[in-house]
Design a protein around this motif. Structure first.
Motif, PDB file in Angstrom:
ATOM      1  N   ASN A   1       5.869   4.772   2.196  1.00 50.10           N
ATOM      2  CA  ASN A   1       5.353   6.113   2.450  1.00 50.10           C
ATOM      3  C   ASN A   1       5.679   7.055   1.294  1.00 50.10           C
ATOM      4  O   ASN A   1       6.826   7.146   0.860  1.00 50.10           O
TER       5      ASN A   1
ATOM      6  N   VAL B   1       1.227  -8.056   3.749  1.00 43.05           N
ATOM      7  CA  VAL B   1       0.818  -6.712   3.358  1.00 43.05           C
ATOM      8  C   VAL B   1       1.892  -5.746   3.851  1.00 43.05           C
ATOM      9  O   VAL B   1       2.390  -5.897   4.973  1.00 43.05           O
ATOM     10  N   TYR B   2       2.265  -4.796   3.015  1.00 44.53           N
ATOM     11  CA  TYR B   2       3.381  -3.900   3.318  1.00 44.53           C
ATOM     12  C   TYR B   2       2.984  -2.456   3.025  1.00 44.53           C
ATOM     13  O   TYR B   2       2.059  -2.204   2.267  1.00 44.53           O
ATOM     14  N   LEU B   3       3.749  -1.534   3.587  1.00 47.09           N
ATOM     15  CA  LEU B   3       3.520  -0.108   3.329  1.00 47.09           C
ATOM     16  C   LEU B   3       4.772   0.521   2.757  1.00 47.09           C
ATOM     17  O   LEU B   3       5.894   0.120   3.089  1.00 47.09           O
TER      18      LEU B   3
ATOM     19  N   ALA C   1       0.849  -1.195   0.000  1.00 53.51           N
ATOM     20  CA  ALA C   1       0.000   0.000   0.000  1.00 53.51           C
ATOM     21  C   ALA C   1       0.882   1.241   0.000  1.00 53.51           C
ATOM     22  O   ALA C   1       1.852   1.320   0.752  1.00 53.51           O
TER      23      ALA C   1
END
Lengths: 146, 146
Positions: free
Chosen positions: B54, B50-52, B29
């Motif tokens: 920025n 699931v990963y982020l 995301a």
């Protein structure tokens, strides 16, 4: 079994913002459960620095194993709020706190969840509801309905 | 200005699941916009990984600067879906793709968003709506209303 819907979530997020008595400069969501909370709190508190850490339970030779992975770099942060949907056994939240505190001894951590089971081994600093039962969160069930 | 509510999001997430013609083993995301999407898609596709990453825009001497930070370790993954709420200028999605592909030359990446502006410099592999206007996402505005 209790269904937890979007409208209730919205009310609870506003309440969580109101009860927070510190000003985090970053939010860590425990994935997947804490992701929608971190998204909305990030907006409400005007915090761009949002991070994930993965906590996954799986069965290994008939034993439940909890694997914590991908701890984020929290460089430059001072006060972090760790969020999850529910503190159930408390093991995820406790292990995540330990790992992040060990990696970041100078950061001040606080924890928040929507639901908290009083029999858990870890009590979050902030929570909205106590429960003993199973919660069906809207983000888990709505998309799977016809 | 168009309000985008939870019920419409739910319909769109079901549609996105239906149009996906590959099977990701991980979701990244772009934070914050892609977080609720990644949460629900993670559930719908049964993906725990699931990963982020920025992506933050800020003004620097009257110039808009886009900063991409905290690229996750995607070790062990093969097929990653990168998600964001809207592909607007396209710069975030394009830069995130470049960074993640450079770090992970053997991973196959695809991209998805709910909204796509045709004037963007990057077109996602999957999107639900085209738009030219400003979207008020429910996760951005509902919690700020009285």
């Amino acid at each position: 079994m209790r269904y937890y819907g979007y409208n209730e979530f919205l009310v609870d997020m506003k309440q969580l913002v109101n009860v927070l008595d510190f000003e985090p400069d970053g939010i860590v969501a425990i994935a997947r459960g804490g992701m929608s909370i971190a998204h909305v709190l990030g907006i409400a508190l005007d915090i761009n620095e949002v991070y994930l850490i993965n906590a996954i339970s799986y069965s290994d030779y008939q034993k439940e194993v909890l694997k914590i992975s991908n701890p984020p770099s929290l460089e430059g942060r001072k006060d972090i709020l760790i969020v999850d949907d529910i503190v159930d056994s408390g093991e995820s939240m406790q292990r995540v706190c330990q790992i992040l505190q060990d990696m970041n001894p100078d950061i001040h951590f606080k924890t928040a969840s929507i639901f908290y089971k009083p029999e858990a081994i870890f009590k979050p600093d902030y929570y909205i509801h106590q429960t003993h039962g199973w919660i069906e969160f809207f983000w888990e069930v709505d998309v799977l309905k016809d």
